[in-house]
Design a protein around this motif. Sequence first.
Motif, PDB file in Angstrom:
ATOM      1  N   ASP A 159     -15.554  20.367   0.677  1.00 53.89           N
ATOM      2  CA  ASP A 159     -16.194  19.343   1.061  1.00 53.89           C
ATOM      3  C   ASP A 159     -15.327  18.484   2.245  1.00 53.89           C
ATOM      4  O   ASP A 159     -14.097  18.442   1.673  1.00 53.89           O
ATOM      5  CB  ASP A 159     -16.733  18.227   0.129  1.00 53.89           C
ATOM      6  N   LEU A 160     -15.573  18.286   3.391  1.00 56.32           N
ATOM      7  CA  LEU A 160     -14.554  17.886   4.120  1.00 56.32           C
ATOM      8  C   LEU A 160     -14.228  16.302   3.575  1.00 56.32           C
ATOM      9  O   LEU A 160     -15.159  15.563   3.161  1.00 56.32           O
ATOM     10  CB  LEU A 160     -15.150  17.639   5.852  1.00 56.32           C
ATOM     11  N   ASP A 161     -13.135  15.902   4.009  1.00 61.36           N
ATOM     12  CA  ASP A 161     -12.696  14.468   3.517  1.00 61.36           C
ATOM     13  C   ASP A 161     -13.117  13.548   4.557  1.00 61.36           C
ATOM     14  O   ASP A 161     -12.881  13.761   5.724  1.00 61.36           O
ATOM     15  CB  ASP A 161     -11.329  14.418   3.251  1.00 61.36           C
ATOM     16  N   HIS A 162     -13.865  12.519   3.953  1.00 62.68           N
ATOM     17  CA  HIS A 162     -14.238  11.202   5.004  1.00 62.68           C
ATOM     18  C   HIS A 162     -14.967  11.687   6.279  1.00 62.68           C
ATOM     19  O   HIS A 162     -14.697  11.113   7.282  1.00 62.68           O
ATOM     20  CB  HIS A 162     -12.929  10.597   5.127  1.00 62.68           C
ATOM     21  N   PHE A 163     -15.815  12.734   6.029  1.00 67.16           N
ATOM     22  CA  PHE A 163     -16.460  13.292   7.176  1.00 67.16           C
ATOM     23  C   PHE A 163     -17.112  12.043   7.766  1.00 67.16           C
ATOM     24  O   PHE A 163     -17.555  12.078   9.033  1.00 67.16           O
ATOM     25  CB  PHE A 163     -17.069  14.596   6.909  1.00 67.16           C
ATOM     26  N   LYS A 164     -17.817  11.304   7.058  1.00 67.88           N
ATOM     27  CA  LYS A 164     -18.709  10.275   7.411  1.00 67.88           C
ATOM     28  C   LYS A 164     -17.892   9.323   8.441  1.00 67.88           C
ATOM     29  O   LYS A 164     -18.849   8.977   9.559  1.00 67.88           O
ATOM     30  CB  LYS A 164     -19.088   9.450   6.269  1.00 67.88           C
ATOM     31  N   GLU A 165     -16.515   9.256   8.338  1.00 64.56           N
ATOM     32  CA  GLU A 165     -15.938   8.173   9.237  1.00 64.56           C
ATOM     33  C   GLU A 165     -16.036   8.952  10.739  1.00 64.56           C
ATOM     34  O   GLU A 165     -16.285   8.078  11.708  1.00 64.56           O
ATOM     35  CB  GLU A 165     -14.662   8.304   8.717  1.00 64.56           C
ATOM     36  N   LEU A 186     -18.146  20.207  12.886  1.00 55.59           N
ATOM     37  CA  LEU A 186     -18.596  21.118  11.806  1.00 55.59           C
ATOM     38  C   LEU A 186     -18.652  22.493  12.279  1.00 55.59           C
ATOM     39  O   LEU A 186     -18.148  23.371  11.375  1.00 55.59           O
ATOM     40  CB  LEU A 186     -20.016  20.594  11.223  1.00 55.59           C
ATOM     41  N   ARG A 189     -22.817  27.488   4.662  1.00 51.54           N
ATOM     42  CA  ARG A 189     -22.898  25.776   4.829  1.00 51.54           C
ATOM     43  C   ARG A 189     -24.203  25.684   3.834  1.00 51.54           C
ATOM     44  O   ARG A 189     -25.274  26.033   4.144  1.00 51.54           O
ATOM     45  CB  ARG A 189     -23.148  25.727   6.198  1.00 51.54           C
ATOM     46  N   GLY A 212     -25.010  19.323   5.065  1.00 51.13           N
ATOM     47  CA  GLY A 212     -23.732  18.183   5.326  1.00 51.13           C
ATOM     48  C   GLY A 212     -22.478  18.707   5.757  1.00 51.13           C
ATOM     49  O   GLY A 212     -22.424  19.663   6.507  1.00 51.13           O
ATOM     50  N   ASP A 213     -21.454  18.303   5.101  1.00 49.28           N
ATOM     51  CA  ASP A 213     -20.117  18.753   5.115  1.00 49.28           C
ATOM     52  C   ASP A 213     -19.749  19.579   4.228  1.00 49.28           C
ATOM     53  O   ASP A 213     -18.425  19.690   3.881  1.00 49.28           O
ATOM     54  CB  ASP A 213     -19.190  17.644   5.496  1.00 49.28           C
ATOM     55  N   LYS A 221     -11.655  15.840  -5.334  1.00 50.31           N
ATOM     56  CA  LYS A 221     -11.522  14.475  -4.584  1.00 50.31           C
ATOM     57  C   LYS A 221     -10.977  13.016  -5.324  1.00 50.31           C
ATOM     58  O   LYS A 221     -10.233  12.392  -4.627  1.00 50.31           O
ATOM     59  CB  LYS A 221     -13.276  14.148  -4.482  1.00 50.31           C
ATOM     60  N   ARG A 243      -7.852  14.114  -2.707  1.00 47.71           N
ATOM     61  CA  ARG A 243      -8.522  14.848  -1.609  1.00 47.71           C
ATOM     62  C   ARG A 243      -7.415  15.735  -0.972  1.00 47.71           C
ATOM     63  O   ARG A 243      -6.166  15.668  -1.525  1.00 47.71           O
ATOM     64  CB  ARG A 243      -9.043  13.864  -0.386  1.00 47.71           C
TER      65      ARG A 243
HETATM   66  N1  LIG Z   1     -22.699  15.471  12.101  1.00 54.53           N
HETATM   67  C1  LIG Z   1     -23.441  15.580  10.987  1.00 54.53           C
HETATM   68  N2  LIG Z   1     -23.090  14.790   9.731  1.00 54.53           N
HETATM   69  C2  LIG Z   1     -23.957  15.411   8.816  1.00 54.53           C
HETATM   70  C3  LIG Z   1     -24.958  16.476   8.764  1.00 54.53           C
HETATM   71  N3  LIG Z   1     -25.320  16.398   7.548  1.00 54.53           N
HETATM   72  C4  LIG Z   1     -24.735  15.330   6.861  1.00 54.53           C
HETATM   73  N4  LIG Z   1     -23.880  14.810   7.599  1.00 54.53           N
HETATM   74  C5  LIG Z   1     -23.136  13.476   7.309  1.00 54.53           C
HETATM   75  O1  LIG Z   1     -22.056  14.138   6.841  1.00 54.53           O
HETATM   76  C6  LIG Z   1     -21.401  12.920   5.851  1.00 54.53           C
HETATM   77  C7  LIG Z   1     -21.055  13.698   4.341  1.00 54.53           C
HETATM   78  O2  LIG Z   1     -20.461  12.579   3.618  1.00 54.53           O
HETATM   79  P1  LIG Z   1     -19.785  12.930   2.359  1.00 54.53           P
HETATM   80  O3  LIG Z   1     -19.453  14.144   2.087  1.00 54.53           O
HETATM   81  O4  LIG Z   1     -20.865  12.313   1.358  1.00 54.53           O
HETATM   82  O5  LIG Z   1     -18.877  11.661   2.490  1.00 54.53           O
HETATM   83  P2  LIG Z   1     -17.604  11.864   3.016  1.00 54.53           P
HETATM   84  O6  LIG Z   1     -17.561  10.836   4.061  1.00 54.53           O
HETATM   85  O7  LIG Z   1     -17.225  13.516   3.912  1.00 54.53           O
HETATM   86  O8  LIG Z   1     -16.424  11.591   2.051  1.00 54.53           O
HETATM   87  P3  LIG Z   1     -15.701  12.543   1.102  1.00 54.53           P
HETATM   88  O9  LIG Z   1     -16.781  13.811   1.021  1.00 54.53           O
HETATM   89  O10 LIG Z   1     -15.889  11.703  -0.240  1.00 54.53           O
HETATM   90  O11 LIG Z   1     -14.553  12.634   1.397  1.00 54.53           O
HETATM   91  C8  LIG Z   1     -22.789  11.832   5.679  1.00 54.53           C
HETATM   92  O12 LIG Z   1     -22.307  10.842   6.574  1.00 54.53           O
HETATM   93  C9  LIG Z   1     -23.752  12.690   6.147  1.00 54.53           C
HETATM   94  O13 LIG Z   1     -24.879  11.829   6.939  1.00 54.53           O
HETATM   95  C10 LIG Z   1     -24.911  16.965   9.823  1.00 54.53           C
HETATM   96  O14 LIG Z   1     -25.653  18.292   9.916  1.00 54.53           O
HETATM   97  N5  LIG Z   1     -24.350  16.639  10.998  1.00 54.53           N
END
Ligand SMILES: Nc1nc2c(ncn2[C@@H]2O[C@H](COP(=O)(O)OP(=O)(O)OP(=O)(O)O)[C@@H](O)[C@H]2O)c(=O)[nH]1
Length: 826
Positions: free
Chosen positions: A429-435, A449, A468, A471-472, A542, A546
Amino acid sequence: MVATKGFHTQTRSLLSMEEITDHLYTSVDSSDDAIISKTLTGTVTSWNKGAEALFGYTADEMLGNSILLLMPPERLSEESFILDLISAGEKVDHFDTIRLRKDGSRIPVSVTISPIKDTRGKIVGVSKIARDISDRVKLQITERQFAAIINSSDDAIVGKTLSGVIQSWNQGAERMFGYSAEEMIGWTIYVLLPDDRKDEETQILAKLARGERIDHFETVRVRKDGRLIDVSVSISPILDKTGRVVGASKIARDISLKKQIEKQLQLTASVFSNTNEGIVIADADGVIVEVNPSFLHISGYDRADVIGKTPELFRSSRHDPEFIARVRQALNDTGTFQGEVWSRRKDGSAYASLLTINSIKNAIDRVEKYVALIADITPLRAKQEEIEHLAHFDALTDLPNRILLADRLSQAMGLAIRHAQSLAVLYLDLDHFKEINDKYGHDTGDKLLIAVSNRMREAMRSVDTLSRIGGDEFVAVLINVGTPVECVQLAERILLACSQPVEVDGIVLQVSASIGVTMYPQDQADPEQLIRHADRALYEAKQAGRNRIHLFDLALEQEMTQRTLQLGQIEHAFVAGELALYYQPKVNMRSGLVFGAEALLRWLHPERGVVAPGEFLPIIEHHALECKIGYWVIEQGLSQLNAWQQAGLTISVSVNVSANLLQMSDFVNRLSELLAKYPAVQPQSLELEILENSALQDLNRIVSVIRACQQLGVCFSVDDFGTGYSSLTYLRRLPAETLKIDQSFVRDILLDRDDLAIVQGVIALAQAFHRKVIAEGVETIEIGEVLLDLGCDLAQGYGIARPMPAALLPNWVRHWTPHPCWRGRQ
Ligand SMILES: Nc1nc2c(ncn2[C@@H]2O[C@H](COP(=O)(O)OP(=O)(O)OP(=O)(O)O)[C@@H](O)[C@H]2O)c(=O)[nH]1
């Protein structure tokens, strides 16, 4: 003879007898007919030139000879029959018969035979005129044959006048049009014409009038039953002697069947030419004899390229050379073949087709032709493959999705076992991908991605699977990973690949990833569980900060699994009423008063017998059961108190309460509810025992709960006192009324000076802080003596009584007396 007679009569007065006779002879001789006379016995008496010509005998040969010479053997009887008639004076006119010529040939003749009478009227001979009727007979035969031919013809042969009136109507016409000759002769031909073709006849008649023929004119006529039939008519004008057209002969042939076949052929030809399916016709040796335009279109070949060739020409490399042999085998066995095949176009490209081949056999069941239908299913296949791809691959990264992953993982697990190798499941799982999403937008996130997934794929071996799963989150299956260290090294490569900077839309982005890893078959799980385990390890990664790899802790997992199982068993025991409270009396060794009893939980296991709480309470710690059972114990204690009070036994009951239960936000409320259920019970007679260790966890909170409970009247004791990190401050703040010296110190008080010192200290502390003190673990009289000497009068332990079922306690209380050594102590 009549004419001769007349002539004779007419000329009698004009000519002499001699002249007449000469004349007669001359006329007889010049006649073409055979004029013969004979006696009544058949002897020829005159034989003219006509007779010579007709029968081939000269007069010399015949005169005096029997007429029977001329009779064919089968007609000999005719002569006597004729003679009978003649003898009777009758005449035989134009009797058609056969006679023999001198050369033995037969000749049809018409004979007229008359009696020759003498002057007295007596019949003396017979005159016979015979005429050669060969031509007439021939004509008759021809006519009859002609009529027979006409009538036996399947064609309708019709004669008509120029105005269309029917004059002849053969049997063929009867069959074809359904009208009989009687119905049609004299009737108009127009009756056969459909309404929309009436003018056709007018044109035909006009042509005929001009003397023109009409050949094989195809048209439609109506039968008597109204049915339309296709006919081909040929019409010729009939001319009279002067060459004038007086009528027409018409031959009509029913060509309905032919037309129908033609139509079918046309249809077949049109299907052959226009169908979208390719059609290839091969002879019995498989040599192509015909192909349709669609096949040429599908295959890209020209007609000349394929005629005379065999289907080997089209075989795709996707089928081995034996493929065509197998098709032939199927055709031999069943006469048909159907299947999806790959074929090669002229340009070498492959196309998928649904191929159906049928063999066509001749009348003696020998294969004559093969007809192959080729439906080009390349687009269908492409669509199917696309759908299949969508079902198994992630649309964004084109990596296998969860479904395909499950499949690949199961296969890899099978292989791992077969080859005695290990595989690893990585949950990444990518770290802080949401950011990234939040900062640069979802599109950029998507591109990142894709880029990261490509990087990861490059960092992996081709035999491994990266998928995959949302999400991430990615799951990788790495096969043949070797030792855990080697496995982690592979995971590190992937981790490194993830954390390399990536340029997306001109922005340089850098992310890290966390990876949870589990290995199979070390982790003896099913595919789904393996992924879950890797996910759990990811969680740890995590949690640990992380950008790291965490290996799934198998032992921990097994413990967890075991706990889940045990929790289930305990819950079952609870529901089934297998839990019970045993009571251990608490006494004043000096005074002999039984002042209370500690309620101790027991599991009355149907197989294992009485199970002590130490074996199952730790399992339910932090589980909902802990509270459920905790409240149940309190209620059981209260209910028992109530029962004993009613039975006249006034003792207090202490129950053990876990720190977790005590810290439940609604603990005080629940306790007061339980107390309210037993209003007869004095709250002071309920004592809650809390472990010193657990009380330490959140002292402030525990203190406030204890105080709130004390407000309700309930007492507290600190269990196992001395085992925790007791400090004076702590003891001062803890508002429990009683300290309970832990049995581990009490038990060895006689042997261990340190334990003795601790017990002494605890007793002193209690006294200093005005708390009651009770010793547990009093197993012998001697221990009791020492405790009494130290000033600790209150005790419980095996030396006094073992925990017992509630029902036994009143009796025990009635009979217990303290040991005399204790009583005597000052
Ligand atoms: N760009 C993109 N974002 C996605 C997709 N699917 C899910 N996401 C986003 O990916 C993010 C995944 O976040 P998480 O893995 O829960 O949290 P994170 O920010 O990576 O933090 P940690 O995993 O706790 O390190 C969320 O904000 C989802 O909205 C996609 O197909 N494309």
